[in-house]
Design an enzyme around this catalytic site. Sequence first.
Site, PDB file in Angstrom:
ATOM      1  N   GLU A 248     -14.245 -39.083 -50.656  1.00 52.94           N
ATOM      2  CA  GLU A 248     -12.969 -39.307 -51.360  1.00 52.94           C
ATOM      3  C   GLU A 248     -12.762 -38.236 -52.440  1.00 52.94           C
ATOM      4  O   GLU A 248     -11.637 -37.855 -52.726  1.00 52.94           O
ATOM      5  CB  GLU A 248     -12.939 -40.703 -51.999  1.00 52.94           C
ATOM      6  CG  GLU A 248     -12.740 -41.840 -51.006  1.00 52.94           C
ATOM      7  CD  GLU A 248     -11.363 -41.844 -50.349  1.00 52.94           C
ATOM      8  OE1 GLU A 248     -10.359 -41.680 -51.050  1.00 52.94           O
ATOM      9  OE2 GLU A 248     -11.306 -41.990 -49.115  1.00 52.94           O
TER      10      GLU A 248
ATOM     11  N   THR B 282     -14.780 -50.620 -41.449  1.00 54.45           N
ATOM     12  CA  THR B 282     -14.844 -51.789 -42.323  1.00 54.45           C
ATOM     13  C   THR B 282     -13.603 -52.661 -42.138  1.00 54.45           C
ATOM     14  O   THR B 282     -13.707 -53.887 -42.021  1.00 54.45           O
ATOM     15  CB  THR B 282     -14.982 -51.325 -43.788  1.00 54.45           C
ATOM     16  OG1 THR B 282     -16.050 -50.373 -43.858  1.00 54.45           O
ATOM     17  CG2 THR B 282     -15.277 -52.477 -44.715  1.00 54.45           C
TER      18      THR B 282
ATOM     19  N   CYS C 272     -10.808 -47.232 -39.518  1.00 53.95           N
ATOM     20  CA  CYS C 272     -11.766 -47.662 -40.530  1.00 53.95           C
ATOM     21  C   CYS C 272     -12.659 -48.744 -39.914  1.00 53.95           C
ATOM     22  O   CYS C 272     -12.142 -49.775 -39.464  1.00 53.95           O
ATOM     23  CB  CYS C 272     -10.997 -48.221 -41.724  1.00 53.95           C
ATOM     24  SG  CYS C 272     -12.031 -48.893 -43.034  1.00 53.95           S
TER      25      CYS C 272
ATOM     26  N   TYR D 281     -13.531 -49.952 -49.192  1.00 54.30           N
ATOM     27  CA  TYR D 281     -13.252 -51.339 -48.809  1.00 54.30           C
ATOM     28  C   TYR D 281     -14.543 -52.160 -48.780  1.00 54.30           C
ATOM     29  O   TYR D 281     -14.511 -53.374 -48.915  1.00 54.30           O
ATOM     30  CB  TYR D 281     -12.604 -51.385 -47.412  1.00 54.30           C
ATOM     31  CG  TYR D 281     -11.101 -51.212 -47.371  1.00 54.30           C
ATOM     32  CD1 TYR D 281     -10.344 -51.020 -48.521  1.00 54.30           C
ATOM     33  CD2 TYR D 281     -10.438 -51.260 -46.143  1.00 54.30           C
ATOM     34  CE1 TYR D 281      -8.964 -50.868 -48.447  1.00 54.30           C
ATOM     35  CE2 TYR D 281      -9.055 -51.111 -46.061  1.00 54.30           C
ATOM     36  CZ  TYR D 281      -8.333 -50.913 -47.208  1.00 54.30           C
ATOM     37  OH  TYR D 281      -6.968 -50.768 -47.126  1.00 54.30           O
TER      38      TYR D 281
ATOM     39  N   HIS E 156     -15.445 -41.861 -42.676  1.00 57.52           N
ATOM     40  CA  HIS E 156     -15.598 -40.810 -43.694  1.00 57.52           C
ATOM     41  C   HIS E 156     -16.729 -39.829 -43.323  1.00 57.52           C
ATOM     42  O   HIS E 156     -16.696 -38.674 -43.728  1.00 57.52           O
ATOM     43  CB  HIS E 156     -15.930 -41.416 -45.057  1.00 57.52           C
ATOM     44  CG  HIS E 156     -14.749 -41.988 -45.794  1.00 57.52           C
ATOM     45  ND1 HIS E 156     -14.118 -43.138 -45.400  1.00 57.52           N
ATOM     46  CD2 HIS E 156     -14.089 -41.564 -46.905  1.00 57.52           C
ATOM     47  CE1 HIS E 156     -13.130 -43.407 -46.236  1.00 57.52           C
ATOM     48  NE2 HIS E 156     -13.085 -42.468 -47.167  1.00 57.52           N
TER      49      HIS E 156
ATOM     50  N   ASP F 174      -6.641 -46.021 -43.081  1.00 58.64           N
ATOM     51  CA  ASP F 174      -8.063 -46.166 -43.449  1.00 58.64           C
ATOM     52  C   ASP F 174      -8.099 -46.601 -44.913  1.00 58.64           C
ATOM     53  O   ASP F 174      -7.090 -46.512 -45.625  1.00 58.64           O
ATOM     54  CB  ASP F 174      -8.770 -44.810 -43.278  1.00 58.64           C
ATOM     55  CG  ASP F 174     -10.233 -44.845 -43.722  1.00 58.64           C
ATOM     56  OD1 ASP F 174     -10.923 -45.841 -43.430  1.00 58.64           O
ATOM     57  OD2 ASP F 174     -10.684 -43.881 -44.376  1.00 58.64           O
ATOM     58  N   SER F 175      -9.276 -47.034 -45.361  1.00 61.42           N
ATOM     59  CA  SER F 175      -9.452 -47.334 -46.777  1.00 61.42           C
ATOM     60  C   SER F 175      -9.219 -46.090 -47.628  1.00 61.42           C
ATOM     61  O   SER F 175      -9.043 -46.201 -48.845  1.00 61.42           O
ATOM     62  CB  SER F 175     -10.875 -47.838 -47.031  1.00 61.42           C
ATOM     63  OG  SER F 175     -11.809 -46.834 -46.691  1.00 61.42           O
TER      64      SER F 175
HETATM   65  N1  DGL Z   1     -13.732 -45.137 -43.529  1.00 61.24           N
HETATM   66  C1  DGL Z   1     -14.212 -46.459 -43.803  1.00 61.24           C
HETATM   67  C2  DGL Z   1     -15.022 -46.994 -42.618  1.00 61.24           C
HETATM   68  O1  DGL Z   1     -14.964 -46.420 -41.542  1.00 61.24           O
HETATM   69  C3  DGL Z   1     -14.872 -46.481 -45.115  1.00 61.24           C
HETATM   70  C4  DGL Z   1     -15.474 -47.770 -45.522  1.00 61.24           C
HETATM   71  C5  DGL Z   1     -15.089 -48.322 -46.833  1.00 61.24           C
HETATM   72  O2  DGL Z   1     -14.056 -47.988 -47.399  1.00 61.24           O
HETATM   73  O3  DGL Z   1     -15.896 -49.134 -47.299  1.00 61.24           O
HETATM   74  O4  DGL Z   1     -15.682 -47.987 -42.678  1.00 61.24           O
END
Ligand code: DGL
Length: 282
Positions: free
Chosen positions: A152, A76, A74, A43, A186, A11-12
């Site tokens: 985070e 994104t 994630c 991200y 998140h 994940d990001s």
């Molecule tokens: N957990 C990521 C998602 O599901 C976070 C998004 C991000 O980092 O912008 O999109």
Amino acid sequence: MNAANPIGVFDSGVGGLSVLHEIRRSLPNENLLYVADSAHAPYGDKSRQFIEDRSIAISEFLINRQAKAIVVACNTATGAAVTALRSRFSMPIIAMEPAVKPAVANTRSGIIGVLATRRTLAGDNFVRLFARYSAEVEILGQACPGLVEQVEAGDLSGEKTRLLLEHYVLPLVEQGADTIVLGCTHYPFLAPLIQDIAGPAVAVIDSAAAVARQLYRRLEVGNLLAVKEVAGAQTEARIGTECFWTSNGLDSAQPIISQLWKRDVEVCLLPILHADEISTID
Ligand code: DGL
């Protein structure tokens, strides 16, 4: 591909741990590798090319550690990179999809809210879901800048997090939404607070369990489950392990990953690629 190999998840940042929890529940015998790219979260602020490059580099890292499947935990990164990952790597690549379909089945008011990042709401996957279901129900997309950063930082219930959530959730409820989709991995860590703000009449749902089920099916079909089930009985009992990497400082990552994983864990520094080593040009 060896069925005893681990599953790679990324994940990001730490949000994908919400998906990892469900994977662990569905697949207790699998060894799991998790990468939190927290140095680059969110991200949502980055270019599509940046996210694709990071997703490829992290997947290569996981594949070098023998991953038999990759879970893009994630939304994104799914929108920005899943096509590139699937064309590059031959193993199963499981990705996210906001739980709009179950929300459509659940709603009584005919109005659902979707909390997600701006990039996810503007992405092809969500636009397709919107086109598919918006004749049946009203879909209210709500971008939530700032929420990923709160998770985070491990702030799941503080004043700033509550104020942000009230700002995003209350307008949805006021417009009649009775089902709220968490379209970012998140956000399930904020579900108790979201439920508290939305009230008991509103259902709060996410897609982590569906992704874990999809992963199970893909491994089963590919004969890649670590422990084969024979007529409902497992042939061999074994408890899977987890390994964690972060691209962020260990001093901050270690306590937050332990907090969200609900167990003290050792976290290693991701030995690959920093932002200035890869293209950020869209
Ligand atoms: N957990 C990521 C998602 O599901 C976070 C998004 C991000 O980092 O912008 O999109």
